[in-house]
Design an enzyme around this catalytic site. Structure first.
Site, PDB file in Angstrom:
ATOM      1  N   GLU A  12      23.022 110.182 -30.006  1.00 36.35           N
ATOM      2  CA  GLU A  12      23.553 111.691 -29.575  1.00 36.35           C
ATOM      3  C   GLU A  12      24.349 112.845 -29.966  1.00 36.35           C
ATOM      4  O   GLU A  12      23.662 114.225 -29.745  1.00 36.35           O
ATOM      5  CB  GLU A  12      23.129 111.828 -27.792  1.00 36.35           C
ATOM      6  CG  GLU A  12      21.611 110.980 -27.635  1.00 36.35           C
ATOM      7  CD  GLU A  12      21.971 110.695 -25.781  1.00 36.35           C
ATOM      8  OE1 GLU A  12      20.593 110.449 -25.254  1.00 36.35           O
ATOM      9  OE2 GLU A  12      22.583 110.475 -25.277  1.00 36.35           O
ATOM     10  N   GLY A  78      15.255 109.861 -18.261  1.00 39.41           N
ATOM     11  CA  GLY A  78      13.731 109.084 -17.250  1.00 39.41           C
ATOM     12  C   GLY A  78      13.703 109.868 -16.254  1.00 39.41           C
ATOM     13  O   GLY A  78      14.141 110.391 -15.436  1.00 39.41           O
ATOM     14  N   ILE A 174      16.465 102.392 -15.557  1.00 40.35           N
ATOM     15  CA  ILE A 174      14.989 102.194 -14.450  1.00 40.35           C
ATOM     16  C   ILE A 174      13.902 102.208 -14.995  1.00 40.35           C
ATOM     17  O   ILE A 174      13.822 103.515 -15.816  1.00 40.35           O
ATOM     18  CB  ILE A 174      15.516 103.611 -13.473  1.00 40.35           C
ATOM     19  CG1 ILE A 174      16.202 103.581 -12.788  1.00 40.35           C
ATOM     20  CG2 ILE A 174      13.782 103.556 -12.530  1.00 40.35           C
ATOM     21  CD1 ILE A 174      16.885 104.632 -11.628  1.00 40.35           C
ATOM     22  N   MET A 195      22.808 108.107 -16.815  1.00 37.10           N
ATOM     23  CA  MET A 195      23.284 107.656 -15.573  1.00 37.10           C
ATOM     24  C   MET A 195      24.653 107.333 -16.238  1.00 37.10           C
ATOM     25  O   MET A 195      25.816 106.653 -15.968  1.00 37.10           O
ATOM     26  CB  MET A 195      23.499 105.423 -16.819  1.00 37.10           C
ATOM     27  CG  MET A 195      22.094 104.683 -16.610  1.00 37.10           C
ATOM     28  SD  MET A 195      21.784 103.695 -18.163  1.00 37.10           S
ATOM     29  CE  MET A 195      22.918 102.514 -17.523  1.00 37.10           C
ATOM     30  N   GLU A 196      24.962 108.716 -16.032  1.00 39.85           N
ATOM     31  CA  GLU A 196      26.011 109.368 -16.336  1.00 39.85           C
ATOM     32  C   GLU A 196      26.334 110.897 -15.713  1.00 39.85           C
ATOM     33  O   GLU A 196      27.903 111.392 -15.435  1.00 39.85           O
ATOM     34  CB  GLU A 196      26.783 109.535 -17.918  1.00 39.85           C
ATOM     35  CG  GLU A 196      26.449 108.186 -18.497  1.00 39.85           C
ATOM     36  CD  GLU A 196      25.428 108.005 -19.749  1.00 39.85           C
ATOM     37  OE1 GLU A 196      24.182 108.663 -19.516  1.00 39.85           O
ATOM     38  OE2 GLU A 196      25.267 106.919 -19.553  1.00 39.85           O
ATOM     39  N   ASP A 219      11.819 109.055 -21.737  1.00 37.45           N
ATOM     40  CA  ASP A 219      10.166 108.378 -20.626  1.00 37.45           C
ATOM     41  C   ASP A 219      10.120 109.056 -19.472  1.00 37.45           C
ATOM     42  O   ASP A 219      11.430 109.770 -18.915  1.00 37.45           O
ATOM     43  CB  ASP A 219      11.494 106.894 -20.989  1.00 37.45           C
ATOM     44  CG  ASP A 219      12.546 106.646 -20.622  1.00 37.45           C
ATOM     45  OD1 ASP A 219      12.446 106.139 -18.844  1.00 37.45           O
ATOM     46  OD2 ASP A 219      13.612 106.796 -20.391  1.00 37.45           O
TER      47      ASP A 219
HETATM   48  N1  ADE Z   1      18.273 107.495 -19.704  1.00 40.59           N
HETATM   49  C1  ADE Z   1      17.050 107.653 -19.855  1.00 40.59           C
HETATM   50  N2  ADE Z   1      15.959 107.175 -19.741  1.00 40.59           N
HETATM   51  C2  ADE Z   1      16.504 106.381 -18.911  1.00 40.59           C
HETATM   52  C3  ADE Z   1      16.158 105.849 -17.661  1.00 40.59           C
HETATM   53  N3  ADE Z   1      14.900 105.107 -17.483  1.00 40.59           N
HETATM   54  N4  ADE Z   1      16.580 104.783 -16.289  1.00 40.59           N
HETATM   55  C4  ADE Z   1      18.300 105.261 -16.186  1.00 40.59           C
HETATM   56  N5  ADE Z   1      18.840 106.311 -17.703  1.00 40.59           N
HETATM   57  C5  ADE Z   1      17.408 106.831 -18.645  1.00 40.59           C
END
Ligand code: ADE
Length: 262
Positions: A12, A78, A174, A195-196, A219
């Protein structure tokens, strides 16, 4: 103004780092911070690795050691909002740590950061607006120059959009319909999970530093996430991050040319 640019993964952020003029590299905490000039801004770019601890430690180093006065975090997420598709961009107007739960203690709400007393962190409104504009310019003008029709078709990207809203962060990738449904019930206005971002937001809040978080949907955080996420990261995430962040940096330097490759 010195700007910290963060991403959670090398794919990224590597594209951005390669555009830095006169790069100076510094090792700290098993991370490489690259300092130099990018689109007329003084920047320090770094990939933080995954999760809230990695992100908060990296953000703290950017502030305390490098003296950055603004943090931009760009990456993937996500989708939880079912109106979002792969390739859409979410600009966070609020962030929450979805795995923070001290509600067993009387008087503490789920998601509230104990002793800080707040569950949500908000970037400055003008940064949110600029990040939205930058992302729209990337999607409307440059995405099709960057990515082949075959690649866009592969990910089902046809008319991607930019939305603004609540982003949740936690130390969990997730990939479960049951987990996404529970989170949507607890936080009905939630757009996406990553996650950040909310960890960077907390550090920025505690140091009184402006910040902004941009996330491209990779996703849908459900049963298909484990397949969609790695493919998106490998093939296209760096184009989105590079395009949007370059455009945003140009706007911040007052040099609002719409070509991220200039
Ligand atoms: N970053 C990208 N997709 C994610 C997901 N499904 N869960 C947590 N962080 C993500």
């Amino acid at each position: 103004m010195k700007i910290g640019v963060m991403g959670a993964m090398p794919q990224e952020i590597q594209h951005l780092i390669s555009g830095i003029r006169n790069p100076r590299k510094h090792e700290s905490g098993k991370r490489e911070f690259v300092e130099g000039k990018l689109h007329d801004n003084e920047v320090v770019a770094v990939f933080s690795r995954w999760g809230k601890v990695a992100a908060s430690s990296t953000a703290t180093t950017l502030i305390e050691r490098f003296g950055v006065e603004l943090i931009i975090f760009a990456g993937v997420a996500g989708a939880l909002d079912r109106a979002l598709n792969i390739g859409d961009i979410v600009v966070a107007s609020r962030l929450v740590q979805h795995d923070m739960d001290a509600s067993a203690i009387p008087g503490v709400e789920r998601f509230e950061i104990p002793l800080l007393g707040v569950p949500f962190f908000e970037p400055p409104a003008d940064m949110v607006t600029k990040a939205e504009e930058a992302s729209k310019i990337y999607l409307d003008i440059h995405m099709r120059e960057d990515l082949s029709p075959d690649t866009l078709d592969y990910f089902g990207i046809s008319a991607p959009k930019v939305v603004t809203g609540l982003v949740a962060s936690g130390d969990q990738f997730i990939a479960s319909d049951a987990v996404t449904e529970e989170l949507c019930r607890a936080l009905p206005e939630l757009k996406c999970v990553e996650m950040e971002g909310a960890a960077v937001a907390q550090v920025a809040y505690e140091h009184n530093i402006p910040f902004v978080v941009l996330r491209t949907i990779s996703d849908k955080a459900d049963h298909s996430a484990a397949v969609d996420f790695p493919a998106f990261v490998e093939r296209v995430a760096s184009n989105f991050t590079f395009g949007c962040v370059s455009q945003l940096l140009r706007m911040l330097s007052g040099n609002n040319i719409s070509d991220p490759h200039a």
